[in-house]
Design a protein around this motif. Structure first.
Motif, PDB file in Angstrom:
ATOM      1  N   SER A  87      38.712  52.977  -7.749  1.00  0.00           N
ATOM      2  CA  SER A  87      39.002  54.292  -8.320  1.00  0.00           C
ATOM      3  C   SER A  87      39.309  55.302  -7.219  1.00  0.00           C
ATOM      4  CB  SER A  87      37.806  54.754  -9.159  1.00  0.00           C
ATOM      5  OG  SER A  87      37.996  56.060  -9.614  1.00  0.00           O
ATOM      6  N   ARG A  88      38.497  55.315  -6.193  1.00  0.00           N
ATOM      7  CA  ARG A  88      38.698  56.245  -5.084  1.00  0.00           C
ATOM      8  C   ARG A  88      40.016  55.968  -4.345  1.00  0.00           C
ATOM      9  NH1 ARG A  88      34.234  56.245  -0.699  1.00  0.00           N
ATOM     10  NH2 ARG A  88      35.746  56.336   0.950  1.00  0.00           N
ATOM     11  N   ALA A  89      40.293  54.670  -4.127  1.00  0.00           N
ATOM     12  CA  ALA A  89      41.540  54.302  -3.452  1.00  0.00           C
ATOM     13  C   ALA A  89      42.745  54.670  -4.308  1.00  0.00           C
ATOM     14  CB  ALA A  89      41.544  52.804  -3.150  1.00  0.00           C
ATOM     15  N   ALA A  90      42.634  54.490  -5.624  1.00  0.00           N
ATOM     16  CA  ALA A  90      43.742  54.829  -6.520  1.00  0.00           C
ATOM     17  C   ALA A  90      43.997  56.335  -6.516  1.00  0.00           C
ATOM     18  CB  ALA A  90      43.434  54.337  -7.934  1.00  0.00           C
ATOM     19  N   LYS A  91      42.953  57.130  -6.523  1.00  0.00           N
ATOM     20  CA  LYS A  91      43.115  58.589  -6.479  1.00  0.00           C
ATOM     21  C   LYS A  91      43.806  59.017  -5.184  1.00  0.00           C
ATOM     22  CE  LYS A  91      39.155  59.456  -9.447  1.00  0.00           C
ATOM     23  NZ  LYS A  91      37.742  59.801  -9.523  1.00  0.00           N
ATOM     24  N   ARG A  92      43.437  58.389  -4.080  1.00  0.00           N
ATOM     25  CA  ARG A  92      44.062  58.694  -2.799  1.00  0.00           C
ATOM     26  C   ARG A  92      45.535  58.291  -2.806  1.00  0.00           C
ATOM     27  NH1 ARG A  92      45.461  55.837   1.083  1.00  0.00           N
ATOM     28  NH2 ARG A  92      44.207  54.012   0.558  1.00  0.00           N
ATOM     29  N   ARG A  93      45.835  57.113  -3.399  1.00  0.00           N
ATOM     30  CA  ARG A  93      47.226  56.648  -3.477  1.00  0.00           C
ATOM     31  C   ARG A  93      48.064  57.577  -4.346  1.00  0.00           C
ATOM     32  NH1 ARG A  93      50.488  53.940  -1.405  1.00  0.00           N
ATOM     33  NH2 ARG A  93      51.164  52.600  -3.065  1.00  0.00           N
ATOM     34  N   ILE A  94      47.485  58.079  -5.438  1.00  0.00           N
ATOM     35  CA  ILE A  94      48.219  59.014  -6.307  1.00  0.00           C
ATOM     36  C   ILE A  94      48.594  60.273  -5.536  1.00  0.00           C
ATOM     37  CG2 ILE A  94      47.973  60.546  -8.302  1.00  0.00           C
ATOM     38  CD1 ILE A  94      46.250  58.288  -9.592  1.00  0.00           C
ATOM     39  N   ASP A  95      47.652  60.765  -4.724  1.00  0.00           N
ATOM     40  CA  ASP A  95      47.918  61.951  -3.906  1.00  0.00           C
ATOM     41  C   ASP A  95      49.029  61.692  -2.876  1.00  0.00           C
ATOM     42  OD1 ASP A  95      45.990  63.340  -5.282  1.00  0.00           O
ATOM     43  OD2 ASP A  95      44.429  63.011  -3.783  1.00  0.00           O
ATOM     44  N   GLU A  96      49.145  60.443  -2.400  1.00  0.00           N
ATOM     45  CA  GLU A  96      50.149  60.095  -1.417  1.00  0.00           C
ATOM     46  C   GLU A  96      51.549  60.008  -2.031  1.00  0.00           C
ATOM     47  OE1 GLU A  96      48.933  56.416   0.283  1.00  0.00           O
ATOM     48  OE2 GLU A  96      47.328  57.300   1.478  1.00  0.00           O
ATOM     49  N   LEU A  97      51.623  59.704  -3.322  1.00  0.00           N
ATOM     50  CA  LEU A  97      52.938  59.518  -3.975  1.00  0.00           C
ATOM     51  C   LEU A  97      53.655  60.830  -4.224  1.00  0.00           C
ATOM     52  CD1 LEU A  97      52.163  56.700  -6.550  1.00  0.00           C
ATOM     53  CD2 LEU A  97      53.264  56.493  -4.331  1.00  0.00           C
ATOM     54  N   GLU A 128      46.740  55.561 -12.108  1.00  0.00           N
ATOM     55  CA  GLU A 128      45.928  56.465 -12.928  1.00  0.00           C
ATOM     56  C   GLU A 128      44.927  55.686 -13.783  1.00  0.00           C
ATOM     57  OE1 GLU A 128      48.981  58.675 -14.923  1.00  0.00           O
ATOM     58  OE2 GLU A 128      49.069  60.198 -13.332  1.00  0.00           O
ATOM     59  N   ASP A 129      45.353  54.535 -14.304  1.00  0.00           N
ATOM     60  CA  ASP A 129      44.423  53.683 -15.072  1.00  0.00           C
ATOM     61  C   ASP A 129      43.256  53.228 -14.191  1.00  0.00           C
ATOM     62  OD1 ASP A 129      45.996  53.907 -17.313  1.00  0.00           O
ATOM     63  OD2 ASP A 129      46.976  51.953 -17.048  1.00  0.00           O
ATOM     64  N   ILE A 130      43.575  52.834 -12.974  1.00  0.00           N
ATOM     65  CA  ILE A 130      42.525  52.386 -12.054  1.00  0.00           C
ATOM     66  C   ILE A 130      41.622  53.557 -11.664  1.00  0.00           C
ATOM     67  CG2 ILE A 130      42.069  51.391  -9.771  1.00  0.00           C
ATOM     68  CD1 ILE A 130      44.750  49.860 -10.108  1.00  0.00           C
ATOM     69  N   ALA A 131      42.226  54.720 -11.461  1.00  0.00           N
ATOM     70  CA  ALA A 131      41.446  55.902 -11.062  1.00  0.00           C
ATOM     71  C   ALA A 131      40.421  56.286 -12.124  1.00  0.00           C
ATOM     72  CB  ALA A 131      42.385  57.071 -10.789  1.00  0.00           C
ATOM     73  N   LYS A 132      40.691  55.984 -13.378  1.00  0.00           N
ATOM     74  CA  LYS A 132      39.765  56.301 -14.473  1.00  0.00           C
ATOM     75  C   LYS A 132      38.642  55.274 -14.617  1.00  0.00           C
ATOM     76  CE  LYS A 132      43.513  58.278 -17.181  1.00  0.00           C
ATOM     77  NZ  LYS A 132      44.384  58.047 -18.348  1.00  0.00           N
ATOM     78  N   SER A 133      38.720  54.210 -13.861  1.00  0.00           N
ATOM     79  CA  SER A 133      37.755  53.113 -14.029  1.00  0.00           C
ATOM     80  C   SER A 133      36.397  53.440 -13.401  1.00  0.00           C
ATOM     81  CB  SER A 133      38.305  51.833 -13.402  1.00  0.00           C
ATOM     82  OG  SER A 133      38.214  51.908 -11.995  1.00  0.00           O
ATOM     83  N   ASP A 134      35.433  52.603 -13.718  1.00  0.00           N
ATOM     84  CA  ASP A 134      34.082  52.732 -13.155  1.00  0.00           C
ATOM     85  C   ASP A 134      33.963  52.057 -11.793  1.00  0.00           C
ATOM     86  OD1 ASP A 134      33.310  54.028 -15.453  1.00  0.00           O
ATOM     87  OD2 ASP A 134      32.525  52.224 -16.407  1.00  0.00           O
TER      88      ASP A 134
END
Length: 114
Positions: free
Chosen positions: A104-114, A93-99
């Protein structure tokens, strides 16, 4: 008299120009030498070869280090690989909020996978 003064000023300015050129050349030389020494004897994360940094990321388990790599590595593939190794939702989530777009895009996708 005026011509001699102008000639002297031109010689001093030319000497300064040559000195600045030599300094710039030396700085470039030292940075290339430093990069080669780091590649040969330095830490894998400091290596200029992204393949070596990616291989090092694949060995890491420390999510704080992986987060730093994801946010700060200049190569998008290395940053992406670091995100792929992270399993903690709060870190992602910290990475997803980054610039950093790729991370950020990869982190959002990983969050959805968890």
């Amino acid at each position: 008299m005026l011509a001699e003064l102008i000639s002297g000023i031109v010689k001093v300015l030319f000497g300064l120009f040559v000195l600045v050129c030599v300094i710039v050349w030396l700085i470039g030389l030292f940075s290339r030498i430093r990069a080669k020494l780091t590649d040969r004897f330095g830490h894998e994360l400091n290596n200029t070869d992204e393949k070596i940094r990616k291989a090092y990321v694949m060995k890491l388990d420390d999510e704080d280090i992986l987060k730093e790599i994801a946010l700060n590595d200049y190569d998008d593939e290395v940053a992406f690989q670091a995100v792929e190794r992270i399993g903690s939702k709060s870190v992602l989530e910290d990475i997803a909020k980054s610039d950093r777009f790729v991370a950020s895009r990869a982190a959002k996708r990983r969050i959805d996978e968890l």
